[in-house]
Design a protein around this motif. Structure first.
Motif, PDB file in Angstrom:
ATOM      1  N   TRP A   1       0.814  -1.219   0.000  1.00 38.45           N
ATOM      2  CA  TRP A   1       0.000   0.000   0.000  1.00 38.45           C
ATOM      3  C   TRP A   1       0.844   1.264   0.000  1.00 38.45           C
ATOM      4  CZ3 TRP A   1      -4.322  -2.092  -1.198  1.00 38.45           C
ATOM      5  CH2 TRP A   1      -4.664  -3.331  -0.661  1.00 38.45           C
ATOM      6  N   HIS A   2       2.167   1.112   0.008  1.00 35.41           N
ATOM      7  CA  HIS A   2       3.064   2.265   0.041  1.00 35.41           C
ATOM      8  C   HIS A   2       3.588   2.616  -1.343  1.00 35.41           C
ATOM      9  CE1 HIS A   2       4.264   2.134   4.577  1.00 35.41           C
ATOM     10  NE2 HIS A   2       3.207   2.869   4.352  1.00 35.41           N
ATOM     11  N   GLY A   3       3.840   3.893  -1.527  1.00 33.09           N
ATOM     12  CA  GLY A   3       4.476   4.345  -2.752  1.00 33.09           C
ATOM     13  C   GLY A   3       5.979   4.173  -2.656  1.00 33.09           C
ATOM     14  N   TRP A   4       6.678   4.616  -3.686  1.00 36.51           N
ATOM     15  CA  TRP A   4       8.130   4.419  -3.766  1.00 36.51           C
ATOM     16  C   TRP A   4       8.862   5.131  -2.640  1.00 36.51           C
ATOM     17  CZ3 TRP A   4      12.333   7.706  -4.483  1.00 36.51           C
ATOM     18  CH2 TRP A   4      13.556   7.062  -4.773  1.00 36.51           C
ATOM     19  N   VAL A   5       8.469   6.357  -2.310  1.00 34.21           N
ATOM     20  CA  VAL A   5       9.164   7.138  -1.289  1.00 34.21           C
ATOM     21  C   VAL A   5       9.085   6.451   0.070  1.00 34.21           C
ATOM     22  CG1 VAL A   5       9.198   9.319  -0.024  1.00 34.21           C
ATOM     23  CG2 VAL A   5       8.801   9.323  -2.499  1.00 34.21           C
ATOM     24  N   ALA A   6       7.881   6.040   0.472  1.00 34.23           N
ATOM     25  CA  ALA A   6       7.708   5.386   1.766  1.00 34.23           C
ATOM     26  C   ALA A   6       8.461   4.065   1.814  1.00 34.23           C
ATOM     27  CB  ALA A   6       6.228   5.164   2.049  1.00 34.23           C
ATOM     28  N   SER A   7       8.384   3.298   0.744  1.00 35.15           N
ATOM     29  CA  SER A   7       9.069   2.003   0.697  1.00 35.15           C
ATOM     30  C   SER A   7      10.581   2.169   0.844  1.00 35.15           C
ATOM     31  CB  SER A   7       8.761   1.280  -0.613  1.00 35.15           C
ATOM     32  OG  SER A   7       7.403   0.912  -0.683  1.00 35.15           O
ATOM     33  N   THR A   8      11.129   3.193   0.204  1.00 36.78           N
ATOM     34  CA  THR A   8      12.564   3.451   0.296  1.00 36.78           C
ATOM     35  C   THR A   8      12.964   3.826   1.720  1.00 36.78           C
ATOM     36  OG1 THR A   8      12.618   4.205  -2.010  1.00 36.78           O
ATOM     37  CG2 THR A   8      14.454   4.841  -0.600  1.00 36.78           C
ATOM     38  N   ALA A   9      12.143   4.631   2.377  1.00 37.97           N
ATOM     39  CA  ALA A   9      12.427   5.049   3.758  1.00 37.97           C
ATOM     40  C   ALA A   9      12.447   3.848   4.690  1.00 37.97           C
ATOM     41  CB  ALA A   9      11.391   6.064   4.216  1.00 37.97           C
ATOM     42  N   TYR A  10      11.505   2.933   4.494  1.00 39.34           N
ATOM     43  CA  TYR A  10      11.449   1.749   5.345  1.00 39.34           C
ATOM     44  C   TYR A  10      12.624   0.818   5.073  1.00 39.34           C
ATOM     45  CZ  TYR A  10       6.906   2.813   7.311  1.00 39.34           C
ATOM     46  OH  TYR A  10       5.889   3.408   8.006  1.00 39.34           O
ATOM     47  N   LYS A  11      13.018   0.722   3.827  1.00 34.47           N
ATOM     48  CA  LYS A  11      14.137  -0.153   3.470  1.00 34.47           C
ATOM     49  C   LYS A  11      15.404   0.279   4.205  1.00 34.47           C
ATOM     50  CE  LYS A  11      16.429  -2.168  -0.569  1.00 34.47           C
ATOM     51  NZ  LYS A  11      16.499  -2.188  -2.057  1.00 34.47           N
ATOM     52  N   VAL A  12      15.612   1.582   4.322  1.00 36.61           N
ATOM     53  CA  VAL A  12      16.773   2.105   5.039  1.00 36.61           C
ATOM     54  C   VAL A  12      16.615   1.867   6.546  1.00 36.61           C
ATOM     55  CG1 VAL A  12      18.048   4.195   5.642  1.00 36.61           C
ATOM     56  CG2 VAL A  12      17.264   3.830   3.283  1.00 36.61           C
ATOM     57  N   ALA A  13      15.420   2.118   7.078  1.00 31.61           N
ATOM     58  CA  ALA A  13      15.182   2.011   8.517  1.00 31.61           C
ATOM     59  C   ALA A  13      15.342   0.592   9.031  1.00 31.61           C
ATOM     60  CB  ALA A  13      13.784   2.528   8.843  1.00 31.61           C
ATOM     61  N   ILE A  14      14.902  -0.386   8.246  1.00 31.93           N
ATOM     62  CA  ILE A  14      14.936  -1.776   8.678  1.00 31.93           C
ATOM     63  C   ILE A  14      16.351  -2.235   9.006  1.00 31.93           C
ATOM     64  CG2 ILE A  14      14.646  -4.148   7.802  1.00 31.93           C
ATOM     65  CD1 ILE A  14      12.058  -3.104   6.408  1.00 31.93           C
ATOM     66  N   LYS A  15      17.339  -1.689   8.294  1.00 26.64           N
ATOM     67  CA  LYS A  15      18.728  -2.096   8.514  1.00 26.64           C
ATOM     68  C   LYS A  15      19.273  -1.617   9.863  1.00 26.64           C
ATOM     69  CE  LYS A  15      19.803  -2.044   3.556  1.00 26.64           C
ATOM     70  NZ  LYS A  15      20.647  -1.437   2.491  1.00 26.64           N
ATOM     71  N   LEU A  16      18.551  -0.735  10.529  1.00 25.63           N
ATOM     72  CA  LEU A  16      19.064  -0.122  11.752  1.00 25.63           C
ATOM     73  C   LEU A  16      18.350  -0.594  13.019  1.00 25.63           C
ATOM     74  CD1 LEU A  16      19.338   3.530  10.384  1.00 25.63           C
ATOM     75  CD2 LEU A  16      21.158   1.826  10.531  1.00 25.63           C
ATOM     76  N   VAL A  17      17.474  -1.595  12.916  1.00 26.36           N
ATOM     77  CA  VAL A  17      16.747  -2.061  14.097  1.00 26.36           C
ATOM     78  C   VAL A  17      17.704  -2.794  15.032  1.00 26.36           C
ATOM     79  CG1 VAL A  17      14.566  -2.237  12.849  1.00 26.36           C
ATOM     80  CG2 VAL A  17      16.058  -4.242  13.001  1.00 26.36           C
ATOM     81  N   PRO A  18      17.387  -2.868  16.338  1.00 24.30           N
ATOM     82  CA  PRO A  18      18.288  -3.512  17.297  1.00 24.30           C
ATOM     83  C   PRO A  18      18.311  -5.036  17.151  1.00 24.30           C
ATOM     84  CG  PRO A  18      16.249  -2.884  18.369  1.00 24.30           C
ATOM     85  CD  PRO A  18      16.197  -2.304  16.981  1.00 24.30           C
ATOM     86  N   GLU A  19      19.132  -5.678  17.967  1.00 28.77           N
ATOM     87  CA  GLU A  19      19.199  -7.130  17.963  1.00 28.77           C
ATOM     88  C   GLU A  19      17.895  -7.722  18.489  1.00 28.77           C
ATOM     89  OE1 GLU A  19      21.578  -9.052  16.776  1.00 28.77           O
ATOM     90  OE2 GLU A  19      22.730  -7.302  16.160  1.00 28.77           O
ATOM     91  N   ARG A  20      17.561  -8.886  17.991  1.00 28.04           N
ATOM     92  CA  ARG A  20      16.330  -9.576  18.367  1.00 28.04           C
ATOM     93  C   ARG A  20      16.219  -9.755  19.890  1.00 28.04           C
ATOM     94  NH1 ARG A  20      13.304 -14.022  15.753  1.00 28.04           N
ATOM     95  NH2 ARG A  20      12.232 -15.191  17.381  1.00 28.04           N
ATOM     96  N   GLU A  21      17.303 -10.205  20.533  1.00 28.67           N
ATOM     97  CA  GLU A  21      17.280 -10.492  21.965  1.00 28.67           C
ATOM     98  C   GLU A  21      17.019  -9.229  22.782  1.00 28.67           C
ATOM     99  OE1 GLU A  21      19.606 -11.448  19.858  1.00 28.67           O
ATOM    100  OE2 GLU A  21      19.174 -13.605  19.764  1.00 28.67           O
ATOM    101  N   ILE A  22      17.571  -8.111  22.330  1.00 31.46           N
ATOM    102  CA  ILE A  22      17.358  -6.841  23.029  1.00 31.46           C
ATOM    103  C   ILE A  22      15.890  -6.441  22.948  1.00 31.46           C
ATOM    104  CG2 ILE A  22      17.885  -4.364  23.005  1.00 31.46           C
ATOM    105  CD1 ILE A  22      20.688  -5.097  22.019  1.00 31.46           C
ATOM    106  N   PHE A  23      15.312  -6.564  21.774  1.00 32.63           N
ATOM    107  CA  PHE A  23      13.911  -6.200  21.569  1.00 32.63           C
ATOM    108  C   PHE A  23      12.990  -7.065  22.420  1.00 32.63           C
ATOM    109  CE2 PHE A  23      10.013  -6.958  18.911  1.00 32.63           C
ATOM    110  CZ  PHE A  23       9.413  -5.737  19.179  1.00 32.63           C
ATOM    111  N   ILE A  24      13.205  -8.371  22.411  1.00 28.67           N
ATOM    112  CA  ILE A  24      12.364  -9.279  23.190  1.00 28.67           C
ATOM    113  C   ILE A  24      12.498  -8.980  24.678  1.00 28.67           C
ATOM    114  CG2 ILE A  24      12.088 -11.689  23.906  1.00 28.67           C
ATOM    115  CD1 ILE A  24      12.703 -12.491  21.017  1.00 28.67           C
ATOM    116  N   GLY A  25      13.721  -8.691  25.118  1.00 24.28           N
ATOM    117  CA  GLY A  25      13.924  -8.343  26.515  1.00 24.28           C
ATOM    118  C   GLY A  25      13.161  -7.090  26.921  1.00 24.28           C
ATOM    119  N   LEU A  26      13.095  -6.113  26.023  1.00 23.41           N
ATOM    120  CA  LEU A  26      12.354  -4.883  26.303  1.00 23.41           C
ATOM    121  C   LEU A  26      10.849  -5.110  26.322  1.00 23.41           C
ATOM    122  CD1 LEU A  26      14.416  -2.411  24.088  1.00 23.41           C
ATOM    123  CD2 LEU A  26      14.330  -2.447  26.589  1.00 23.41           C
ATOM    124  N   LEU A  27      10.369  -6.049  25.503  1.00 23.52           N
ATOM    125  CA  LEU A  27       8.939  -6.346  25.456  1.00 23.52           C
ATOM    126  C   LEU A  27       8.459  -7.053  26.713  1.00 23.52           C
ATOM    127  CD1 LEU A  27       7.933  -7.673  21.905  1.00 23.52           C
ATOM    128  CD2 LEU A  27       7.252  -5.532  23.000  1.00 23.52           C
TER     129      LEU A  27
END
Length: 228
Positions: A159-185
């Protein structure tokens, strides 16, 4: 008088005990408790239930960190748009049905800043969060970046256009480690198995709300709107 004071003291301590217990809960369990408040409502497609589920997603994104700021800002704006209409007449707009009907009648439901469009994107964003939880459980060997990318591809990207998709593609590479995220949840007194059980119950509870919301939007041919 003394008995009344004793009863008041007991109620206060009981409330403090319940609050203390909640501090050990995960955000997911807190959201489930909030959703349970709307189960007895006569009106379907509860506005407050949708807003509550959307606010849970904001908490989840806060734990992932600032990398998905674009998504968080969109959700916050959509929450505010729905809240603004709700506050005009809380009794009438306790159901999303009346909000959408008003804009359909005014022929404004497809406008960029419409409440109907905000409802659609909130539903899609909640679907993103539900799918994210399910992918975490289904693919324990994946990194959080892989889980987020797969979830985004399946839920929001169509449902996203090119601009939004590009922004998400960059952001996804910067998410934290899985274990850190689960620990915070997880809550303060939880282990991963307890969190998974909370997520399982939450997913079962949220699906009826999503189904009703999408059905309402399909009725007015609003379910396939894409980002401008």
């Amino acid at each position: 008088m003394e008995q009344s004071k004793r009863n008041a003291g007991l109620e206060m301590r009981k409330g403090e005990g319940e609050e203390e217990g909640r501090r050990g809960w995960s955000d997911v369990r807190l959201a489930m408790e909030e959703l349970s408040l709307f189960k007895t409502e006569e009106k379907k497609v509860s506005t407050l239930a949708l807003l509550g589920a959307s606010n849970l997603l904001l908490h989840v994104l806060d734990k992932i960190g600032p990398t998905l700021l674009v998504l968080r800002q969109d959700i916050q704006q959509n929450i505010e748009r729905v809240e603004e209409m709700y506050m005009l007449n809380p009794n009438l707009y306790s159901s999303l049905v009346e909000m959408v009907k008003k804009e359909v009648d005014q022929r404004s439901s497809r406008n960029k800043d419409s409440c109907s469009r905000a409802i659609l994107w909130l539903a899609r964003s909640i679907t993103f969060s539900v799918t994210l939880f399910q992918e975490l459980d289904k693919n324990p060997e994946w990194s959080l970046a892989q889980v987020v990318e797969e979830t985004y591809t399946d839920t929001l990207k169509p449902w996203h256009g090119w601009v939004a998709s590009t922004a998400y593609k960059v952001a996804i590479k910067l998410v934290p480690e899985r274990e850190i995220f689960i620990g915070l949840l997880m809550g303060q007194e939880q282990d991963y198995d307890a969190l998974k059980e909370d997520i399982k119950i939450y997913v079962s509870a949220i699906h009826p709300l999503l189904d009703e919301t999408y059905a309402l939007l399909r009725t007015h041919k609003l379910d396939t709107l894409k980002s401008p």
